[in-house]
Design a protein around this motif. Structure first.
Motif, PDB file in Angstrom:
ATOM      1  N   LEU A  84       0.870  -1.184   0.000  1.00  0.00           N
ATOM      2  CA  LEU A  84       0.000   0.000   0.000  1.00  0.00           C
ATOM      3  C   LEU A  84       0.901   1.225   0.000  1.00  0.00           C
ATOM      4  N   GLU A  85       0.863   1.990  -1.080  1.00  0.00           N
ATOM      5  CA  GLU A  85       1.769   3.131  -1.196  1.00  0.00           C
ATOM      6  C   GLU A  85       0.999   4.371  -1.640  1.00  0.00           C
ATOM      7  N   TYR A  86       1.738   5.478  -1.771  1.00  0.00           N
ATOM      8  CA  TYR A  86       1.111   6.763  -2.077  1.00  0.00           C
ATOM      9  C   TYR A  86       1.873   7.410  -3.236  1.00  0.00           C
ATOM     10  N   THR A  87       1.139   7.875  -4.217  1.00  0.00           N
ATOM     11  CA  THR A  87       1.782   8.328  -5.463  1.00  0.00           C
ATOM     12  C   THR A  87       2.750   9.489  -5.241  1.00  0.00           C
ATOM     13  N   GLY A  88       2.387  10.429  -4.363  1.00  0.00           N
ATOM     14  CA  GLY A  88       3.268  11.572  -4.128  1.00  0.00           C
ATOM     15  C   GLY A  88       4.583  11.153  -3.510  1.00  0.00           C
ATOM     16  N   VAL A  89       4.505  10.235  -2.571  1.00  0.00           N
ATOM     17  CA  VAL A  89       5.722   9.737  -1.919  1.00  0.00           C
ATOM     18  C   VAL A  89       6.570   8.967  -2.921  1.00  0.00           C
ATOM     19  N   ILE A  90       5.945   8.165  -3.733  1.00  0.00           N
ATOM     20  CA  ILE A  90       6.686   7.405  -4.754  1.00  0.00           C
ATOM     21  C   ILE A  90       7.381   8.370  -5.712  1.00  0.00           C
ATOM     22  N   GLY A  91       6.609   9.372  -6.152  1.00  0.00           N
ATOM     23  CA  GLY A  91       7.165  10.322  -7.112  1.00  0.00           C
ATOM     24  C   GLY A  91       8.393  11.031  -6.564  1.00  0.00           C
ATOM     25  N   ALA A  92       8.323  11.445  -5.297  1.00  0.00           N
ATOM     26  CA  ALA A  92       9.430  12.206  -4.715  1.00  0.00           C
ATOM     27  C   ALA A  92      10.605  11.324  -4.334  1.00  0.00           C
ATOM     28  N   SER A  93      10.310  10.200  -3.678  1.00  0.00           N
ATOM     29  CA  SER A  93      11.397   9.429  -3.088  1.00  0.00           C
ATOM     30  C   SER A  93      11.993   8.388  -4.037  1.00  0.00           C
ATOM     31  N   LEU A  94      11.190   7.826  -4.907  1.00  0.00           N
ATOM     32  CA  LEU A  94      11.684   6.757  -5.770  1.00  0.00           C
ATOM     33  C   LEU A  94      11.926   7.206  -7.204  1.00  0.00           C
ATOM     34  N   LEU A  95      11.112   8.149  -7.673  1.00  0.00           N
ATOM     35  CA  LEU A  95      11.233   8.562  -9.067  1.00  0.00           C
ATOM     36  C   LEU A  95      11.891   9.932  -9.227  1.00  0.00           C
ATOM     37  N   ALA A 136       5.121  18.740  -0.294  1.00  0.00           N
ATOM     38  CA  ALA A 136       4.344  19.971  -0.494  1.00  0.00           C
ATOM     39  C   ALA A 136       3.994  20.158  -1.962  1.00  0.00           C
ATOM     40  N   GLY A 137       2.718  20.442  -2.209  1.00  0.00           N
ATOM     41  CA  GLY A 137       2.268  20.740  -3.562  1.00  0.00           C
ATOM     42  C   GLY A 137       2.041  19.528  -4.436  1.00  0.00           C
ATOM     43  N   SER A 138       2.107  18.348  -3.855  1.00  0.00           N
ATOM     44  CA  SER A 138       1.967  17.140  -4.678  1.00  0.00           C
ATOM     45  C   SER A 138       0.695  16.379  -4.338  1.00  0.00           C
ATOM     46  N   ALA A 139       0.085  15.873  -5.392  1.00  0.00           N
ATOM     47  CA  ALA A 139      -0.998  14.911  -5.131  1.00  0.00           C
ATOM     48  C   ALA A 139      -0.389  13.679  -4.470  1.00  0.00           C
ATOM     49  N   ASN A 140      -1.192  12.970  -3.656  1.00  0.00           N
ATOM     50  CA  ASN A 140      -0.622  11.818  -2.921  1.00  0.00           C
ATOM     51  C   ASN A 140      -1.694  10.740  -2.743  1.00  0.00           C
ATOM     52  N   GLN A 141      -2.110  10.180  -3.843  1.00  0.00           N
ATOM     53  CA  GLN A 141      -3.202   9.202  -3.797  1.00  0.00           C
ATOM     54  C   GLN A 141      -2.718   7.827  -3.324  1.00  0.00           C
ATOM     55  N   ALA A 142      -3.577   7.160  -2.565  1.00  0.00           N
ATOM     56  CA  ALA A 142      -3.255   5.803  -2.104  1.00  0.00           C
ATOM     57  C   ALA A 142      -3.471   4.813  -3.245  1.00  0.00           C
ATOM     58  N   VAL A 143      -2.499   3.917  -3.407  1.00  0.00           N
ATOM     59  CA  VAL A 143      -2.607   2.888  -4.453  1.00  0.00           C
ATOM     60  C   VAL A 143      -2.189   1.543  -3.878  1.00  0.00           C
ATOM     61  N   VAL A 144      -2.812   0.509  -4.393  1.00  0.00           N
ATOM     62  CA  VAL A 144      -2.389  -0.853  -4.061  1.00  0.00           C
ATOM     63  C   VAL A 144      -1.346  -1.266  -5.093  1.00  0.00           C
ATOM     64  N   ILE A 145      -0.234  -1.812  -4.622  1.00  0.00           N
ATOM     65  CA  ILE A 145       0.835  -2.264  -5.509  1.00  0.00           C
ATOM     66  C   ILE A 145       0.848  -3.801  -5.517  1.00  0.00           C
ATOM     67  N   LEU A 146       0.911  -4.364  -6.692  1.00  0.00           N
ATOM     68  CA  LEU A 146       0.877  -5.817  -6.860  1.00  0.00           C
ATOM     69  C   LEU A 146       2.109  -6.274  -7.634  1.00  0.00           C
ATOM     70  N   ARG A 147       2.768  -7.296  -7.125  1.00  0.00           N
ATOM     71  CA  ARG A 147       3.918  -7.860  -7.867  1.00  0.00           C
ATOM     72  C   ARG A 147       3.422  -8.595  -9.114  1.00  0.00           C
ATOM     73  N   LYS A 148       4.112  -8.398 -10.221  1.00  0.00           N
ATOM     74  CA  LYS A 148       3.704  -9.097 -11.444  1.00  0.00           C
ATOM     75  C   LYS A 148       3.845 -10.615 -11.296  1.00  0.00           C
ATOM     76  N   GLU A 149       4.846 -11.029 -10.536  1.00  0.00           N
ATOM     77  CA  GLU A 149       5.015 -12.472 -10.323  1.00  0.00           C
ATOM     78  C   GLU A 149       3.793 -13.061  -9.616  1.00  0.00           C
ATOM     79  N   THR A 150       3.246 -12.299  -8.699  1.00  0.00           N
ATOM     80  CA  THR A 150       2.039 -12.749  -7.996  1.00  0.00           C
ATOM     81  C   THR A 150       0.843 -12.754  -8.953  1.00  0.00           C
ATOM     82  N   TRP A 151       0.765 -11.732  -9.758  1.00  0.00           N
ATOM     83  CA  TRP A 151      -0.336 -11.627 -10.729  1.00  0.00           C
ATOM     84  C   TRP A 151      -0.350 -12.815 -11.683  1.00  0.00           C
ATOM     85  N   LYS A 152       0.832 -13.331 -12.029  1.00  0.00           N
ATOM     86  CA  LYS A 152       0.876 -14.510 -12.908  1.00  0.00           C
ATOM     87  C   LYS A 152       0.226 -15.721 -12.235  1.00  0.00           C
ATOM     88  N   LYS A 153       0.374 -15.796 -10.935  1.00  0.00           N
ATOM     89  CA  LYS A 153      -0.249 -16.917 -10.200  1.00  0.00           C
ATOM     90  C   LYS A 153      -1.732 -16.665  -9.944  1.00  0.00           C
TER      91      LYS A 153
END
Lengths: 199, 298
Positions: A84-95, A136-153
């Protein structure tokens, strides 16, 4: 005393022990979701767990991490299937993205980057924004993250999780958190799912 | 087979002594009852493999998985109690106790002396032990058993089985099957999370004259039903959330004709189903010719 001795003697004389090797049997498919210890994450994780269990019969376990970074790392390593992650945090910290208030554009970027670079699927946002962590100033929507390996199963899992998209508004989240803080998280999660006819 | 001696001092002996201490209170009670009635036998099985013909009676205490292998044949006599220790080594929230049948099982109790599968916990709960699990079983005849506090009261896959006149209660899934040739008849399936749960997957199933009542969900049809299971002349009523629920991957209709649903009103019956009304990706549950009164069980 006599009765005690009689009991022990009788127990010893009648008890038989058979020891052999353990057998391994099918325990069924399971999914693991990682989350942090905040009430919001506990509640969202429970919503996801109940939805998967009730609609597919697949058991879901949860693992609690001290930090969002640890939960994300576990997702990358395959120690958990969902996060369970947040788009604003992902954008700033990971991307390393500059803050943006364009929620749709930010989500599209997260979805594309996660898919291409991390083999993860970012399910369409749940609907609310978490403003307490948000850059500050960023949208921060909650998203569910799913591993593709799990999705294959579990190839129907993304389709199921998409049913939550847009269902949890800011107001709904606040009301659910207030109820959960005062009582029973699984009950609040189940009430939400039933009210939205999700099971 | 070893006679337990709780005073031995070897590591193996210490383990056995620990087992003895663990079970002693329960054994004492059971044996006390036995001392003043008919002689009772108590057998303790810790992860055993049964490879030949065995007959169980009295009380059988199980820890971990007991497997009746393909060469094994287990007969359980009326009145036998199979009690599963509550352990959860893998921490998944479901007890690890299990009786796995790959060979033969004849578990035929009587109405007066049913065979009981239950939890050893002082305060038992759903999922204390895993299941009575028939997987590619060579032979399976089950009658007059009571199975309670399991993840699945009985779970049956890839075999022919007959399960009759039994009671499944206080489990997550009362009765669960997939890819089988099965007859379920005369059973009382109640107070489970899901009374009956199945994945049809080309099963041949005759399900009739059962009470499937007072569960959270009466029947959970998970996936891949081609509507070949015959579910007819049952009482499927009073289940708290839904009488019938379709799983996420059940896009085609499923028909359950001539059952008692607690009412003969078609609208009220349809309202007790989770199906296409809720999710357009699902099929519809059909209940043609609903009965106007409950079915009498044999």
């Amino acid at each position: 005393m006599m009765l005690k001795r009689l009991l022990i003697l009788t127990t010893v004389s009648l008890l038989t022990v058979v020891v052999a090797t353990s057998a391994v049997a099918c325990t069924g498919k399971k999914v693991v979701i990682g989350r942090t210890a905040t009430l919001q994450q506990e509640l969202l994780a429970r919503v996801v767990m109940e939805l998967i269990d009730k609609r597919t019969g697949t058991a879901v376990n949860e693992v609690i991490f001290d930090t969002p970074e640890a939960a994300h790392a576990a997702l990358l390593k395959g120690e958990v299937d969902l996060g369970l992650e947040y788009t604003g945090v992902i954008g700033a910290s990971l991307l390393s993205q500059a803050p943006t208030a364009d929620a749709d554009a930010l989500y599209a970027l997260v979805r594309k980057s996660y898919s291409a670079d991390l083999n993860l699927m970012a399910i369409r946002p749940l609907g609310f924004e978490n403003r307490t962590l948000a850059p500050a100033g960023s949208a921060n929507q909650a998203v569910v993250i799913l591993r593709k390996e799990t999705w294959k199963k579990f190839p129907a899992l993304d389709r199921l999780l998409e049913k939550l998209s847009g269902k949890i508004s800011d107001q709904t989240m606040q009301e659910m958190e207030a109820k959960a803080a005062a009582g029973d998280v699984p009950k609040v999660a189940n009430e939400f799912l039933r009210a939205n006819k999700l099971y | 087979m070893t006679i337990l001696n709780p005073t031995v001092s070897s590591p193996r002996g210490a383990h056995l002594a620990a087992l003895f201490r663990r079970w002693c209170p329960l054994l004492s009670l059971l044996l006390l009852a036995g001392c003043f009635a008919t002689p009772a036998s108590v057998q303790y099985l810790d992860g055993a493999a049964i490879t030949d013909a065995q007959i169980w009676s009295g009380t059988v205490l199980i820890r971990g998985v007991v497997t009746v292998t393909k060469t094994g044949q287990l007969t359980i006599l009326p009145g036998t109690r199979i009690v599963f220790d509550r352990i959860d080594v893998d921490g998944d929230g479901i007890g690890d106790g299990e009786l796995l049948i790959e060979g033969g099982l004849v578990a035929k109790g009587t109405a007066a002396a049913p065979i009981l599968f239950t939890s050893a916990a002082a305060t038992p709960a759903r999922g204390d032990w895993k299941y009575l699990y028939l997987d590619f079983a060579q032979r399976a005849e089950v009658a007059h058993i009571i199975s309670e506090y399991a993840y699945s009261g009985i779970q049956i896959h890839f075999c022919r089985a007959r399960v009759v006149d039994s009671e499944f209660r206080y489990n997550v899934d009362g009765v669960r099957f997939s890819t089988v040739n099965i007859e379920l008849s005369g059973n009382r399936i109640h107070h489970n999370t899901n009374g009956l749960r199945y994945e049809e997957r080309r099963s041949t199933a005759a399900i009739h004259y059962n009470d499937i009542v007072a569960n959270d969900v009466g029947i959970f049809i998970v996936t891949r039903s081609a509507d070949q299971a015959v579910i007819e002349s049952n009482n499927i009523a009073g289940n708290q959330i839904y009488n019938v629920k379709l799983g996420l991957s059940q896009p085609t209709d499923v028909s359950l004709p001539r059952n008692w649903w607690g009412t003969a009103d078609p609208d009220a019956i349809a309202a007790s189903f989770f199906d296409r009304k809720f999710d357009k990706e699902l099929g519809t549950v059909l209940a043609p010719e609903p009965l106007e009164q409950p079915v009498a069980l044999p």
